[in-house]
Structures are given as C-alpha cells and as structure tokens.
Design an enzyme around this catalytic site. Structure first.
Site, mmCIF file in Angstrom:
data_model
loop_
_atom_site.group_PDB
_atom_site.id
_atom_site.type_symbol
_atom_site.label_atom_id
_atom_site.label_comp_id
_atom_site.label_asym_id
_atom_site.label_seq_id
_atom_site.Cartn_x
_atom_site.Cartn_y
_atom_site.Cartn_z
ATOM 1 N N PRO A 108 27.711 57.822 25.462
ATOM 2 C CA PRO A 108 27.902 57.321 24.099
ATOM 3 C C PRO A 108 28.674 58.310 23.229
ATOM 4 O O PRO A 108 28.503 59.528 23.347
ATOM 5 C CB PRO A 108 26.469 57.125 23.592
ATOM 6 C CG PRO A 108 25.664 56.907 24.836
ATOM 7 C CD PRO A 108 26.299 57.773 25.881
ATOM 8 N N CYS A 109 29.503 57.768 22.347
ATOM 9 C CA CYS A 109 30.400 58.620 21.560
ATOM 10 C C CYS A 109 30.018 58.729 20.088
ATOM 11 O O CYS A 109 30.676 59.428 19.329
ATOM 12 C CB CYS A 109 31.833 58.090 21.659
ATOM 13 S SG CYS A 109 32.055 56.466 20.860
#
Length: 317
Positions: free
Chosen positions: A76-77
């Site tokens: 996840p960013c």
C-alpha cells in the site's frame, strides 16, 4: 519460474505481466475479499491468502510443496504518497506492510524480488527497503519508470525495486541451488499450523460478482479498501449509483487520461468532479481504481529482463 504475488489487487498487473514473460503465479495474497475474488476468477488454480501478515515460508511450503522462485508485489502506498502530507512512509500503518514483504522475502529466500510503489517512497522508506534487502543478501536496482514510458497518455511515475540473491543462482548443470531456507521451512512444518487457514476463494468471488451488478456496493467496497472517507455533506444520495452515472464516470476517466488534464497522483478527487461533473463517490472510486493498477507492460519488461539475466548468469543462450 514460480511467482508469489503479494498485495495482488483485483487486476493482478504483476501476475499478468510476468505471465506474458513466461512466469507462473502459484500463490497470491490480497486482504480485500472482492479484489481477491476478482483475482481468483482471472487466475484459476492460484493459491490465495487473505493477510500478508500470516504468510510464512512454512505455510507456503505446506500448501504448495515448494517455495516460489520470485516474490513480487505493490505494498500500500497511502503513507508514502505525496498527497498525504502527514504520511509516515515505511513507519505508517499501511505502507509499513513493506516490512512484512521483506520478512517474507527473508524467510522464503527467492531468487528474485520485485516491488513497486509511488515516487514518494524515495524519501519515505526507500533507503530502509534497500538496506533490508541488502541485509538479506540481495543486490537491488531501484528504477523510476512511468506509464508514459510504455506509451500511455499519462505519466504515472513509479519506483520499481528489482533484486536478485546471488546465492540462489546455481552454476552446476544450470540448476538453481536448493535454498537453505526451504530446509528450515520443512523443519518448521512440524511446529506450525501451515496450509489449513487459506481464505476460501468462493466468498470473495461471490462478493465480487454481486458488486459487478451493483455499482453502489462496489463503490462502498472501494472505500473500505482504502479510498478517502466521504464528507457526509458532499453527497446526499448515499451509495446509490445509476448506470448513467457509471457511464459518465467512465467517459470522464477516458477524457481525463487522454489530454492529461488532471494530475491523478496527488490530485484530489474534487478536481475530477469539478472538471467533468462526476459525482463525489464515483470520483473517489476512480482515483482508488487508478491507484490499484500496476501496468503489465512494465512488469512484463521486468520479467523479460530477469529471464535474460538468468540466461546470462548460467551461460545459456
């Protein structure tokens, strides 16, 4: 070579590109049930896991009978994105799952590792990722490649980590050496509950099938999976979305990506709404879906480069 695809999402851009390059995905992990169902639908026979934090070498060995040669994924960013001014990067709750990514690499000892994230990771954790992979014996090449380099009409710059463990490439009769970690994982099988808690694919698949027929439910699922929370005063219509709205949303996306009039990376969903009249909930789902995508043209190029490098290291044509 056999691949473990972590944080695979619904589209499976890593698996699709690597498949084109001649690889085979044997296991994947995705926490959102609808996305997991979509991936399983498009990749039948792939062993699915629902939480990266529970994936271990012993569990993989118990389920598959072997350990994969390649681990890839896009953690996840949200904590690394420049749109999140308070993001803590690798120390954040979501992007911090990079630590589990590296943990699995350390346990499995694959020959190759590949990961992708937003440009913000360069100052919010890339050094940690490189140091952690180096500590596990991997030489890593970080690259900045965007969708524009593959011919797309938008930039979508991304950081790509490609790493190889020299000890995993054997030179005896062209065969890879058996990883020490595999022997250790076999020993752990007698002490671990491996291979019995894989989330059933059918539940996620049923949810995904239902959401395909109900845009409102689909948008709610996107929000649960990480899209920004809605302002209750912004959209009084709740979660309903008509076919006309969905069509307008898709048309707006096509117009937006064509002339590059909207900065998706870091641009608020409000820009899309104001410019094209897209309802708030649909605008946010558009940004979420765009963020989920991993361009298979780039992952295919990475796969082809890995194959060429393996041939060169083994001295084969």
């Amino acid at each position: 070579m056999k691949v473990l695809d972590l944080f695979c999402g619904a589209a499976g851009g890593w698996s699709l590109g690597l498949h084109r390059a001649g690889f085979t995905t044997v296991a994947a992990c995705e926490i959102d049930p609808a996305r997991r169902g979509a991936f399983a639908h498009n990749n039948p026979g792939v062993r699915m896991y629902d939480d990266v934090r529970t994936v271990t070498a012993a569990r993989l060995l118990g389920d598959l009978g072997y350990l994969p040669d390649v681990i890839c994924g896009s953690p996840p960013c949200q904590d690394a994105s420049t749109a999140n001014h308070k993001g803590r990067g690798i120390d954040g709750e979501r992007t911090g799952l990079f630590r589990d990514f590296v943990r699995i690499v350390g346990e499995v000892r694959p020959r190759w590792v590949a990961a992708e994230n937003v440009p913000g990771i360069r100052t919010r954790g890339a050094d940690w990722v490189l140091d952690a992979l180096a500590a596990e014996g991997y030489a890593c090449w970080p690259l900045m490649v965007g969708a524009v380099h593959a011919g797309a009409p938008h930039l979508r710059q991304r950081v790509w980590f490609v790493a190889v463990h020299a000890d995993q490439i054997g030179r005896d009769e062209g065969k890879p050496r058996r990883p020490q970690r595999e022997r250790e994982a076999q020993a752990e099988l007698g002490h671990a509950d491996a291979g019995h808690a894989c989330h059933p694919d059918q539940e996620g698949l049923a949810l995904w099938e239902g959401e395909r027929r109900d845009p409102g439910t689909q948008l709610q699922a996107l929000e649960r999976a990480g899209a920004p929370a809605l302002d209750p005063h912004e959209d009084q219509r709740g979660s309903s979305a008509s076919d006309e709205e969905v069509a307008r949303h898709c048309a707006a996306l096509e117009r937006a990506t064509g002339p590059r009039r909207i900065r998706f990376n870091g641009g608020p969903a409000g820009h899309l709404r104001v410019a094209y009249g897209v309802p708030p909930r649909l605008a946010r789902s558009c940004i979420a879906a765009y963020g989920d995508a991993v361009l298979p043209q780039i992952t295919e190029a990475i796969g082809n480069a890995i194959r060429r490098t393996e041939h060169a290291m083994r001295g084969t044509p």
